[in-house]
Enzyme design. Structure first.
Site: not given
Ligand code: PBG
Length: 325
Positions: A196, A249
């Site tokens: 991520k 992601k």
């Molecule tokens: C939580 C999380 C996030 C997303 C999914 N789970 C945001 C972040 O890390 O700030 C983002 C998903 C999206 O942008 O569609 N940690």
């Protein structure tokens, strides 16, 4: 006559092209994100994500009915809580009647055929908006793990079929696996947000989930967008720790990472087609600048081609409609 190879032979008819098509986007690939909000009778469109709604638990069944009619039977749940219910430790993430736990129970009671995935993180519930506990401006790793484990167990108790930790603390797979096993949930898989990145593409989500960090950013725990070897290290450790799925992601800017993981690991691979990717398409569509259907199907096909088995996407409902046409 000089000889050459005639690739066009296999492109002459639509059905012939279909017969040699290598990758397909199908309903079973799609996971739809749901934003479950505290309160009653709420169905509120998210401004930067047209067509996506914050929903209170009582308005969930109608959404599930729509998804089911479209053939989408998998959802990932995010909680949206009011500021006065947030605290330093994100206790709504692991309280028995936290908003996601309520939603899971409702889904289980009304539409048990759905595969429910619980996002496991603290940022939606902490007053500071970080994914872990904070001390002197630092995000604490091991102390955070204990809370994530509590959240995972509550989510499993409430009926989650899969736990999806998105917090990017080191060791989250081991910690959650042990916690789940000890609590009697050996059969619940972990879908690890292994890779991520610290991305600008999460902007609209943070508006939707009220989860923007109140100070600093997430770069001490989410990955540097410039790195791909590090992605392999992250994924390797999650595999060793017992992850059942690996996730990359965001999607679009990271298809090379997805392809690398596909070559390296035999696990099911998930890509998260995130909020910023969705918002850009919707904005261009509203201006009449693009053919939305063509572009979305091309993008999702690209994700499949790069190696994704599953795609978490806000486009899922539209795609289901287009596939049915
Ligand atoms: C939580 C999380 C996030 C997303 C999914 N789970 C945001 C972040 O890390 O700030 C983002 C998903 C999206 O942008 O569609 N940690």
């Amino acid at each position: 006559m000089q000889s050459f190879i005639r690739h066009r032979r296999l492109r002459r008819k639509a059905f012939l092209r279909a017969m040699v098509r290598e990758n397909h986007v199908q309903l079973e690939d799609l996971i739809y994100p749901l934003f479950v909000m505290e309160g009653e009778n709420i169905r509120q469109e998210i401004p930067s994500m047209p067509g996506v709604y914050q929903l209170s638990v009582d308005r969930l069944p109608e959404e599930l009915e729509e998804l089911k009619a479209l053939g989408i039977l998998s959802v990932i749940l995010f909680g949206v809580v009011h500021d006065e219910h947030k605290d330093d430790v994100g206790s709504q993430a692991y309280s028995e009647d936290g908003i996601v736990q309520q939603a899971l129970r409702t889904i289980k009671a009304t539409y048990p055929e759905f595969v429910t995935i619980a996002d496991n993180c603290l940022c939606e519930y902490t007053s500071h908006g970080h994914c872990g506990l904070v001390r002197d401006g630092e995000i604490l790793n091991d102390e955070t793990l204990e809370l994530l484990v509590k959240a995972a167990i509550e989510q499993a108790r409430a009926g989650a079929d899969i736990i999806a930790p998105s917090n990017m603390m080191d060791g989250f797979v081991t910690a959650i696996r042990h916690g789940l096993d000890e609590a009697g949930f050996k059969h619940i898989p972990i879908m690890a947000y292994s890779v991520k990145y610290a991305s600008y593409f999460y902007g609209p989500f943070r508006e939707a989930a009220h989860s923007a960090p109140s100070f600093g950013d997430r770069r001490t725990y989410q990955m540097d967008p410039a790195n791909v070897r590090e992605a392999l290290r992250e994924a390797s450790s999650d595999v060793l720790e017992g992850a059942d799925f690996l996730m990359v992601k965001p999607g679009l800017a990271y298809l090379d990472v997805l392809a690398k993981l596909r070559e390296t690991f035999p696990l099911p691979l998930v890509v998260y087609n995130v909020s910023g990717e969705y918002a850009m398409i919707k904005a261009a569509k509203e201006r009449g600048w693009i053919d939305e259907k063509g572009i979305v199907l091309e993008l999702l096909t690209g994700m499949k081609r790069a190696g994704a088995d599953l795609i978490i996407t806000y486009h899922a409902k539209d795609v289901a409609r287009w596939l049915a046409e």
